[in-house]
Design an enzyme around this catalytic site. Structure first.
Site, PDB file in Angstrom:
ATOM      1  CG  ASP A  28       4.934  15.282   8.311  1.00  0.00           C
ATOM      2  OD1 ASP A  28       4.463  15.970   9.241  1.00  0.00           O
ATOM      3  OD2 ASP A  28       4.213  14.693   7.477  1.00  0.00           O
TER       4      ASP A  28
HETATM    5  C1  BGC Z   1       1.134  15.845   8.741  1.00  0.00           C
HETATM    6  C2  BGC Z   1       1.538  17.173   8.144  1.00  0.00           C
HETATM    7  C3  BGC Z   1       1.149  18.285   9.090  1.00  0.00           C
HETATM    8  C4  BGC Z   1       1.788  18.041  10.441  1.00  0.00           C
HETATM    9  C5  BGC Z   1       1.473  19.112  11.463  1.00  0.00           C
HETATM   10  C6  BGC Z   1       1.635  15.672  10.170  1.00  0.00           C
HETATM   11  O1  BGC Z   1       1.065  14.553  10.764  1.00  0.00           O
HETATM   12  O2  BGC Z   1       1.608  14.791   7.934  1.00  0.00           O
HETATM   13  O3  BGC Z   1       0.932  17.338   6.898  1.00  0.00           O
HETATM   14  O4  BGC Z   1       1.512  19.521   8.564  1.00  0.00           O
HETATM   15  O5  BGC Z   1       1.333  16.802  10.952  1.00  0.00           O
HETATM   16  O6  BGC Z   1       0.163  19.072  11.849  1.00  0.00           O
END
Ligand code: BGC
Length: 740
Positions: free
Chosen positions: A235
């Site tokens: 993530d």
């Molecule tokens: C989130 C993810 C997301 C990523 C990219 C993160 O903060 O937890 O679900 O895909 O950001 O935007």
């Protein structure tokens, strides 16, 4: 096309490491969350990764470009799961995949399939269900849809990522049994059924180790036991040790920074990170990149099929609405005159905020959706709302603001762009929350008397907004209704009932709110969740009886928040700034808890009313070698065409292990059945679905099992007992082993 192994062997160590580390937010597609580094020398293109679950999340405007880049906003996943319709979810996935493809996105960062462990999880709307089977099946269909468009899907957030509070550091303490039966299970189902291209490792720690740095999770379980062959990414900015991430199983570190490249290079030079490991990671990445649309030189049109996708968004929204109460109030007659209360009636919340958000060209409010169908909306009530809200928030104004901020940002350096736009999202969110908190009961009794006289029905919309980054709040104004909302409901009910008029409440919410204390005051309650851009049209279709509601709750709706077992320790310890949360309820999540410990919820898992009635008959169960085959007949005995969700729960009548009272093991959404007509339903349950994890391996214990067929987890209509004659055991890769 080049052979991936050949490509890897031609790459320098610097090229390999720069592929493992992302290239930051996308420059190719503004607003997309990430991009990889290209290796131009070898014809390896940069691929683009973008959120998200309810529609592609890219910026709708670009500087110096006249075109707009709006996307279709689909309903959130909690609504999709409420449809229990796998074909429909696949259709939504395909539409999102096609939009991603036409906007130059190679990998979609969706679906999310964490478990609805607490009703106030900040991202509950982005996840499907409290049940692992429903979550896994939904995710599999979603992935199949997305990938049928040539775009990769990403299962997230792997794993046990069930709260937003301190999500970057929280340590989730959970037993292996609960992990395997509840939290890992949906991922396992979706991986086996749909072969997603990628999995995103979550921010949190799992039993002391960051998920992104967890060899047991990323290598032993995911790759060795389940045979996952795709890419594992982190993530965004997850974990604290990139070297450990690569060593334990991460292929792609997102969004990526130069400093991380340097760290990996140093680790390689000092022998901490072997070239073997690096090659493995790069091979996984190359295998994905060579499947991508960029590699295949697909030319995106930037013109998705908006009209067709709007129809799919509408169809999905309609099918995920859940009718909780109906005392002869619905459907309305199209000629109705409606007094529309609640700000959400005019500014309907389409989706949640954060990476699960998307930017459509329009959102059809409930008022506009009803008006399109010829319903007469009380003008005076509407005017009062518009005056009340106007100075705070207008969809049009915020779009203007967004546009000017994007233009300013685009003139500046890239990092500023991101920063400004992020500021804008926060600003929008604060504005929205402010609007949603403006008091609702601005109407004196005498005024309501007049309104009740001249209208046929009162419709009250209660809205809530939720966002990534925060959990919802266990207070009035979020999980609980505010005093002004409660007084609006009770005064309107009293006055409208006095005039012989009905009162209908619409819940425009990301997840459950408290309902038990006021539900008896009103005549009907319809949950519309966060229904996407076609919100008002979907509401009109159901309220006016064009479609009978057929959604069923994908989670238990508690009477009170604190009856949810996980709330005892939410959000962890220390309470004001938690670093650790214990999943003390273990496998007893959702209905597994309510049913086993005989706690009465407001509405049980799988519950939802229809305008019509269904009878179940002719149950035949065949206990075959590797599956249980269930067939029955569902008959529509009511007056409206409708769809039904047939649910199969299995209850062990004798067990050596502690087991939930019953568990969902199969389901089927019927086609539209006309009054008087029937559908023959067949549901197959693989025998291994009956297994529990005993700490070492999976076991289907011998003994009698009751197969319970219901229209909800507590409305069991047919049942029959089967006998498993001897224990059946499987290892963690599901190979049959001897039980001992
Ligand atoms: C989130 C993810 C997301 C990523 C990219 C993160 O903060 O937890 O679900 O895909 O950001 O935007």
């Amino acid at each position: 096309m080049n052979d991936p192994d050949q490509l890897v062997s031609n790459m320098s160590i610097m090229e390999k490491i720069s592929l493992i580390v992302g290239a930051g937010f996308s420059k190719i597609v503004p607003g997309a969350a990430g991009e990889t580094n290209p290796v131009e020398r070898l014809g390896i293109p940069a691929i683009v990764l973008s959120d998200g679950p309810a529609g592609v999340r890219i910026y709708p405007l670009r500087l110096g470009v006249n075109e707009t880049f709006y996307v279709t906003s689909f309903p959130n996943e909690i609504l999709l799961a409420s449809s229990w319709n796998l074909e429909l979810v696949e259709k939504v996935g395909k539409a999102i995949g096609e939009e991603a493809r036409e906007y130059g996105i190679d990998v979609l960062l969706a679906p999310g399939l964490n478990i609805h462990r607490t009703p106030i999880e900040g991202r509950i709307f982005e996840y499907f269900s409290e049940d692992p089977l429903l979550s896994g099946e939904m995710a599999a269909s979603y992935v199949q849809g997305v990938q049928s468009a040539g775009v990769g899907a990403t299962l997230k957030h792997f794993v046990a990522h069930e709260q937003e509070t301190n999500r970057l550091i929280i340590n989730v303490v959970v037993s292996e049994r609960a992990l395997r039966e509840i939290y890992l299970r949906p991922f396992e189902i979706a991986i086996k059924k749909a072969k997603p291209w990628a999995v995103m490792a979550a921010y949190n720690k799992l039993n002391g180790v960051y998920c992104t740095q967890n060899h047991w999770l990323l290598t032993k379980v995911l790759r060795e036991e389940w045979g996952f062959e795709g890419v594992v990414m982190t993530d965004w900015d997850a974990g604290n040790d990139p070297v450990e991430q690569v060593k334990t199983g991460v292929d792609l570190i997102m969004p990526g920074r130069d400093e991380i490249i340097r760290k990996l290079l140093n680790a390689f030079r000092n022998g901490e990170l072997s070239e073997d490991i690096i090659n493995k990671r790069v091979r996984n990445l190359i295998a994905l990149i060579t499947k991508s649309l960029k590699y295949k030189k697909y030319n995106p049109s930037n013109k998705p099929s908006y009209d067709e996708h709007a129809r799919i968004s509408l169809e999905a929204a309609i099918e995920g609405f859940v009718l909780l109460e109906n005392k002869d109030a619905l459907p309305l007659k199209s000629a109705s005159r409606i007094a529309l209360f609640g700000k959400g009636s005019y500014w309907t919340v389409k989706g949640g905020l954060g990476s699960g958000d998307s930017y459509p060209k329009y959102v059809v409010s409930i008022a506009d959706g009803l008006r399109e169908k010829g319903v007469i909306i009380d003008e005076e009530v509407e005017r009062i709302y518009r005056n009340m809200v106007h100075r705070w928030y207008e969809y049009g104004e915020s779009t203007q603001l967004y546009k000017s901020m994007t233009e300013t940002a685009l003139k500046e350096a890239n990092s500023l762009l991101i920063e400004l736009l992020m500021t804008h999202y926060v600003y929008m969110m604060i504005e929205y929350i402010k609007v949603m908190h403006l008091p609702e009961d601005a109407f004196p009794d005498e005024f309501l008397e007049r309104v009740a006289e001249r209208n046929d029905v009162a419709l009250i919309t209660i809205s809530r907004i939720s966002s990534e980054g925060f959990d919802r709040f266990p207070v009035k104004g979020d999980f609980y209704l505010r005093d002004d909302e409660l007084s609006l409901i009770s005064r309107i009910s009293k006055i409208f009932h006095k005039h012989g008029k009905k009162v209908v409440v619409l819940l425009n919410v990301p997840g459950p709110v408290e309902i038990h204390s006021w539900r008896n005051l009103v005549d009907a309650i319809l949950v519309i969740w966060l229904p996407g851009q076609e919100a008002g049209r979907a509401v009109a279709s159901v309220l006016l009886g064009e479609t009978s509601p057929s959604g069923k709750l994908p989670l238990t709706w508690p009477k009170d928040l604190y009856e949810t077992p996980s709330m005892k320790l939410h959000p962890g310890v220390p309470k004001d700034n938690p670093v650790e949360v214990l999943y003390a309820e273990d496998i007893y999540v959702g209905y597994r808890y309510y049913d086993t410990f005989q706690v009465e919820p407001a509405y049980e898992f799988g519950y939802g009313l229809s305008y019509t009635k269904f009878e179940y008959d002719n149950l035949v169960i065949r206990n075959k070698d590797s599956e249980i085959e269930i067939s029955l007949i569902v008959k529509n005995t009511g007056d409206y065409p409708g769809k039904e969700v047939v649910q199969v729960y299995v209850r062990p009548l004798r067990s050596r292990l502690n087991r939930p009272f019953q568990e969902l093991k199969g389901f089927h959404k019927t086609k539209l059945i006309k009054p008087g007509e029937v559908e023959e339903v067949t549901i197959r349950i693989p025998l291994d679905y009956l297994a529990s994890f005993n700490g070492k391996h999976w076991i289907v214990e011998s003994g009698p099992y009751e197969i319970r067929i219901g229209s909800s987890s507590r409305k069991i209509k047919l049942a029959s007992v089967i006998e498993i004659t001897s224990d059946i055991c499987y290892d963690t890769s599901w190979k049959r082993i001897k039980c001992n």
